[in-house]
Write an enzyme that holds these catalytic residues in place. Structure first.
Site, PDB file in Angstrom:
ATOM      1  N   ARG A  56      43.473  49.010  49.743  1.00 57.30           N
ATOM      2  CA  ARG A  56      43.014  49.237  51.568  1.00 57.30           C
ATOM      3  C   ARG A  56      41.343  49.279  51.878  1.00 57.30           C
ATOM      4  O   ARG A  56      41.652  49.800  53.126  1.00 57.30           O
ATOM      5  CB  ARG A  56      43.508  51.070  50.881  1.00 57.30           C
ATOM      6  N   ASN A  86      46.733  42.540  51.646  1.00 58.52           N
ATOM      7  CA  ASN A  86      46.634  42.992  52.969  1.00 58.52           C
ATOM      8  C   ASN A  86      45.351  44.470  53.424  1.00 58.52           C
ATOM      9  O   ASN A  86      46.056  45.041  54.052  1.00 58.52           O
ATOM     10  CB  ASN A  86      47.840  43.241  52.908  1.00 58.52           C
ATOM     11  N   ASP A 146      51.109  39.557  50.138  1.00 62.77           N
ATOM     12  CA  ASP A 146      52.034  40.652  49.476  1.00 62.77           C
ATOM     13  C   ASP A 146      52.226  41.542  50.691  1.00 62.77           C
ATOM     14  O   ASP A 146      51.419  41.782  50.862  1.00 62.77           O
ATOM     15  CB  ASP A 146      51.748  41.292  48.221  1.00 62.77           C
ATOM     16  N   HIS A 226      57.106  41.993  41.677  1.00 61.91           N
ATOM     17  CA  HIS A 226      57.775  43.070  41.921  1.00 61.91           C
ATOM     18  C   HIS A 226      58.865  42.482  42.184  1.00 61.91           C
ATOM     19  O   HIS A 226      59.576  43.265  43.083  1.00 61.91           O
ATOM     20  CB  HIS A 226      57.497  44.320  43.360  1.00 61.91           C
ATOM     21  N   ASP A 299      51.893  47.443  41.494  1.00 62.51           N
ATOM     22  CA  ASP A 299      51.899  47.634  43.540  1.00 62.51           C
ATOM     23  C   ASP A 299      51.890  49.186  43.616  1.00 62.51           C
ATOM     24  O   ASP A 299      52.623  49.757  43.915  1.00 62.51           O
ATOM     25  CB  ASP A 299      53.982  47.216  43.200  1.00 62.51           C
ATOM     26  N   PRO A 317      56.037  51.737  53.289  1.00 63.31           N
ATOM     27  CA  PRO A 317      56.492  51.812  52.167  1.00 63.31           C
ATOM     28  C   PRO A 317      55.277  51.136  50.885  1.00 63.31           C
ATOM     29  O   PRO A 317      54.182  51.475  51.400  1.00 63.31           O
ATOM     30  CB  PRO A 317      57.344  50.706  52.058  1.00 63.31           C
ATOM     31  N   GLY A 318      55.969  52.498  49.872  1.00 65.91           N
ATOM     32  CA  GLY A 318      54.679  52.286  49.239  1.00 65.91           C
ATOM     33  C   GLY A 318      54.742  53.282  48.057  1.00 65.91           C
ATOM     34  O   GLY A 318      54.723  54.921  48.461  1.00 65.91           O
TER      35      GLY A 318
END
Lengths: 421, 187, 307
Positions: A56, A86, A146, A226, A299, A317-318
């Site tokens: 992050r 990302n 990703d 994944h 992930d 999501p995550g």
């Protein structure tokens, strides 16, 4: 540099013995002033390597930083993690990947290896400067958009071809975007009942099928992030049988959890790709044992509280996963230590071309290792996680195994189950 | 109301024949006090007030050949103790044709106790229309009033302690006619 | 008694029947001059609407007011996802205001489930995304029972965009619980293949409206949004109404006693022609009136007892 003597340790479940760490390397004999660690009952594994971590930083330091993510990784038994691109700004230039790499070095808890974006801004339109990232200080070898699929087949073909020049590899987030517009969870009985837009298995399988054919056509290496469906496993099995140079990862949560959990509408269970059915879980476990799926990758996807304490459709999501990955895999595979080392350390290091990690704990090798107490049981408490985020799907779950210590090049990053710094 | 244990001692206050006599007497009293039941409507309060009202009407018809309109008035939605119990199912409210405006309404219930049911019935009645007057007929008055309410027609006064319970059974709802007193420390 | 009404699946047959019976009593009281009842005096009902739905909000508001509850209308429409207050913060505000019940309408499926975790009061789902709309199913069932005398054994066709319909989901669950046989009819693109397995194994699916009609007691037409054309669920409004619209010719295929329902708002000319909508078989106006009674019954059963 302090030397250590791990007394009575069981390397990969073998008979217990003493293991010395001197000058950052595994040694057969400890100096007299070595610090002694009672490792009776503990199993030593080569330090774990995660090919799929979201740290992050830069951009969402409220959810995770390179430092907090590194600490989380060390506590999970990892000595190297690959940070996904990302971020904000996206890691699509040498400048950003070098920044992340440097932050990792400064934290000094695990080797942070940046992954570069395949396309500029993850937009799927134009190749990023892959070569510049490869030759930067970060020495990038894995490239991935990703979070987004490289959906354009021509662009994907070019990327696969281009990275051959520096032995790079494209890690594909396999998701046909037109089939998953607005998707919220696995498409099936549960999504129909809950009125949540479905993410069909075929959206993943179709891209994997296309990409193994492209990789075969251009003779490139391909890695699939994944993998989540039984159908994907079949596509991979056939491709591997034909000799396609494809590797694949599965996450711990896809090995354990199913889409039924969405019935609570608690977005802690929202993840991309989504949790699938029990039949998919079975197929993924079998594929991991068999080797059709090569590795486990976390992930690890930290999210700030407000991005999860909301309506399902609005949640990101995550799931965080670094600190629970090994316990989950232990609960799935049992104490098959060599297999665990293969799937969580040696193979990921090999896929990434990462030297110094994933090596056997033999004399003269870098002392990257982790010590696990397989007899311990732990109830997962989100508030105890070192990650800055709390979005674990395992809150309240009892998992086997406790990571007691982790060494990075002979320096302890975790001792007595606590981060050293 | 207190619910004594199933094996608590009990004694019969009114037998079937007592009960029939009492209903007959109330029917006569109603005829007497309402000048032959003209302009009168009987409204039973569910559950057991409804068959009692029907019986009273039948007896009045038998004695005088007069047809008194009968209806039912459910008071559940007007109760003041809703929050003290699990949600109650509603009973039926069915006013006889012609309604209650300008008529004399005789409310009919089985047991008069705290008076709260009657209070609720008066409120419910107020929302249904404007009777010229309201009277109250009960089979049993067991005392312990918590509100300034009294009955115009009482089948039987039964002094009770608060730990006792009055059980009215009617053929229509319970398969037999009888009034029982159960519970109490002194028995 | 149940605490929340988030899904029609929260209702077993006895509870659902009790609500319908109670709605019947409420409907009888609605004929009086004084429509107000003192039952929920001192209780607070919040209408929390994240979507415009004047008819549903008014229906709940009328229901709560007839039972003398204090009603607070909280229109959160326009507060987008990223901006504005989060649902959780809103929930905490309502909690602090002492809401005994929160009636929530929300574009996200499952929002009532989330809300129920954050407030002490009862939560009533007034429509959540493409998930459910349980009070609509209750008023539909009440309407069927009033018109046809029973629900057990009825054959009900639900026609149209089942995939995106919260009305369809709630109706399948409730009607099946009450013993009706439901057949879902529409183009295959709008009927999830696993709908029976997801909701109720006895549910039937047909892609041919004409073959289904002669056997039905009830036909419920769902609103079809023309936007679905852009997503290729069907080619054109004309083709849709030709295959799945209810016109007079199709209505004549129904048995004499059969009724035609629509949850509203209608696309006249799309899924239903004006002649059918305005015919004596149509219960569309009754459904609106029954909505208030059904919602009074729900509020009474959730709030009319010990919390």
């Amino acid at each position: 540099m302090t030397s250590y003597l791990l007394r009575g340790v069981s390397v990969l479940g073998a008979e217990s013995r003493d293991l010395a760490i001197v000058d950052g390397l595994i040694s057969d004999k400890a100096p007299a002033d070595a610090e002694i660690i009672d490792a009776a009952g503990l199993v030593a594994l080569p330090g774990l390597v995660d090919l799929h971590t979201h740290l992050r930083e830069p951009g969402r330091e409220d959810a995770e930083t390179v430092e907090t993510g590194s600490r989380s990784a060390a506590l999970g038994g990892y000595t190297a993690v690959f940070a996904m691109a990302n971020t904000s700004p996206v890691a699509d230039t040498a400048g950003v990947v070098e920044q992340v790499w440097r932050l990792g070095r400064e934290a000094g808890l695990v080797d942070v290896q940046p992954i570069g974006a395949v396309t500029v801004g993850l937009a799927g339109k134009q190749l990023a400067e892959l070569g510049a990232m490869a030759t930067s200080a970060a020495n990038v070898r894995i490239f991935s958009d990703d979070g987004h699929c490289v959906a354009d087949p021509r662009l994907m073909r070019r990327a696969l071809e281009y990275v051959k020049a520096f032995d790079g590899i494209i890690a594909q987030h396999a998701e046909e975007p037109r089939l998953t517009e607005g998707a919220q969870m696995h498409e099936g009985e549960v999504s129909t009942r809950l009125g949540l837009t479905g993410w069909p298995a075929v959206a993943e399988e179709a891209i994997i099928a296309r990409d193994v054919l492209l990789a075969e056509h251009v003779g490139s290496r391909l890695h699939i992030c994944h993998v989540s469906t039984a159908g994907s496993v079949e596509v991979l099995r056939q491709a591997k049988a034909r000799g396609v140079r494809v590797t694949a990862e599965v996450t711990p949560h896809h090995l354990l959890l199913t889409d039924e959990l969405a019935a609570s509408y608690d977005p802690v269970y929202k993840v991309n790709p989504p949790l699938r059915t029990a039949a998919d879980v079975e197929a993924l476990r079998a594929a991991l044992v068999e080797g059709v799926i090569d590795i486990v990758a976390t992930d690890h996807a930290p999210h700030a509280t407000e991005d999860k304490e909301c309506e399902w459709a609005y949640a990101r999501p995550g799931m965080v996963g670094l600190e629970t990955a090994l316990p989950v895999v232990l609960s799935v595979l049992g104490e098959r230590w060599d297999l665990i080392a293969e799937r969580m350390s040696r193979t990921p290091a090999r896929i990434a071309g990462l030297t110094g990690h994933g090596t056997d704990l033999a004399v003269g090798q870098p002392a990257n290792l982790t010590l696990v107490d397989p007899s311990a049981r732990r109830v997962v408490d989100p508030s105890e996680l070192a990650s800055r985020s709390r979005n674990t799907p395992y809150a309240g779950t009892t998992l086997p195994g406790r990571i007691v210590a982790t060494f990075l090049r002979g320096e302890p990053t975790v001792l007595d189950g606590k981060a050293v710094k | 109301m207190a619910s004594p244990r199933a094996d608590a001692p009990s004694k019969i206050i009114l037998s079937a024949s007592d009960l029939h006599r009492v209903v007959d007497r109330i029917a006569h009293q109603i005829l007497e006090k309402t000048s032959g039941a003209t302009g009168t409507v009987l409204l039973g309060i569910p559950t057991r007030g409804v068959p009692l009202a029907q019986r009273l009407a039948a007896r009045i018809h038998a004695f005088e050949g007069i047809d008194v309109p009968v209806g039912s008035l459910d008071i559940t939605l007007y109760r003041d103790d809703l929050r003290l119990h699990a949600t109650r199912a509603l009973g039926k409210t069915e006013l006889p044709g012609g309604g209650i405006d300008g008529r004399r309404v005789v409310l009919v219930d089985d047991v008069l106790f705290s008076g709260r049911t009657v209070r609720a019935a008066l409120d419910a009645l107020n929302d249904e229309g404007r009777p010229s007057s309201v009277q109250l007929a009960v089979l049993v008055d067991r005392g312990h009033r918590q509100l300034p309410i009294r009955a115009d027609y009482v089948g039987k006064n039964i002094p009770t302690s608060l730990s006792e319970s009055v059980r009215v059974s009617l053929t229509e709802s319970d398969g037999l006619d009888e009034v029982k007193l159960t519970g109490g420390e002194d028995q | 008694m149940i605490k929340h009404l988030r899904s029609a699946a929260d209702l077993d047959a006895p509870t659902a029947t009790l609500i319908l019976d109670t709605a019947g009593e409420m409907a009888a009281l609605a004929g009086r001059e004084v429509k107000k009842l003192p039952t929920l005096r001192g209780r607070t009902v919040v209408n929390l609407f994240y979507e415009d739905s004047t008819r549903t909000r008014i229906s709940f508001e009328a229901a709560a007011k007839r039972l003398s509850a204090d009603v607070i209308n909280f229109s959160a429409k326009g507060s987008s996802v990223s901006k504005g207050e989060s649902l959780k913060d809103t929930a905490l505000t309502l909690q602090a205001m002492g809401a005994d019940a929160v009636v929530i309408r929300h574009p996200a499926s499952g929002a009532p489930h989330r809300l129920a975790a954050w407030v002490d009061g009862s939560v009533v789902n007034a429509g959540d995304g493409t998930h459910e709309h349980p009070t609509q199913a209750l008023l539909d069932a009440y309407t069927m029972r009033s018109r046809l005398g029973r629900i057990d054994g009825l054959k009900v066709a639900i026609v149209g965009d089942v995939l995106h319909s919260r009305v369809a989901r709630s109706n399948v669950l409730l009607l099946t619980t009450l013993g009706a046989q439901v057949t879902l009819v529409g183009p295959p693109t709008l009927i999830p293949v696993d709908i029976a397995a997801a909701l109720s194994p006895a549910t039937k699916v047909s892609y041919d409206l004409d073959s289904v009609l002669p056997d039905m007691d009830v036909v419920m037409m769902l609103r079809v949004q023309t936007e679905r054309m852009q997503d290729s669920f069907f080619p054109s409004a004309r083709e849709y109404s030709r295959r799945y619209g209810l016109d007079l010719a199709r209505m004549r295929k129904l048995p004499e006693h059969a009724i035609v329902m629509h949850p509203g708002p209608m696309n006249r000319g799309m899924e239903i022609t004006p002649e059918v909508a305005d015919s004596s078989r149509s219960t569309i106006v009754e459904q609106v009136a029954n909505g208030v009674s059904a919602r009074m019954a729900v509020l009474y059963l959730l709030l009319g007892g010990k919390a």
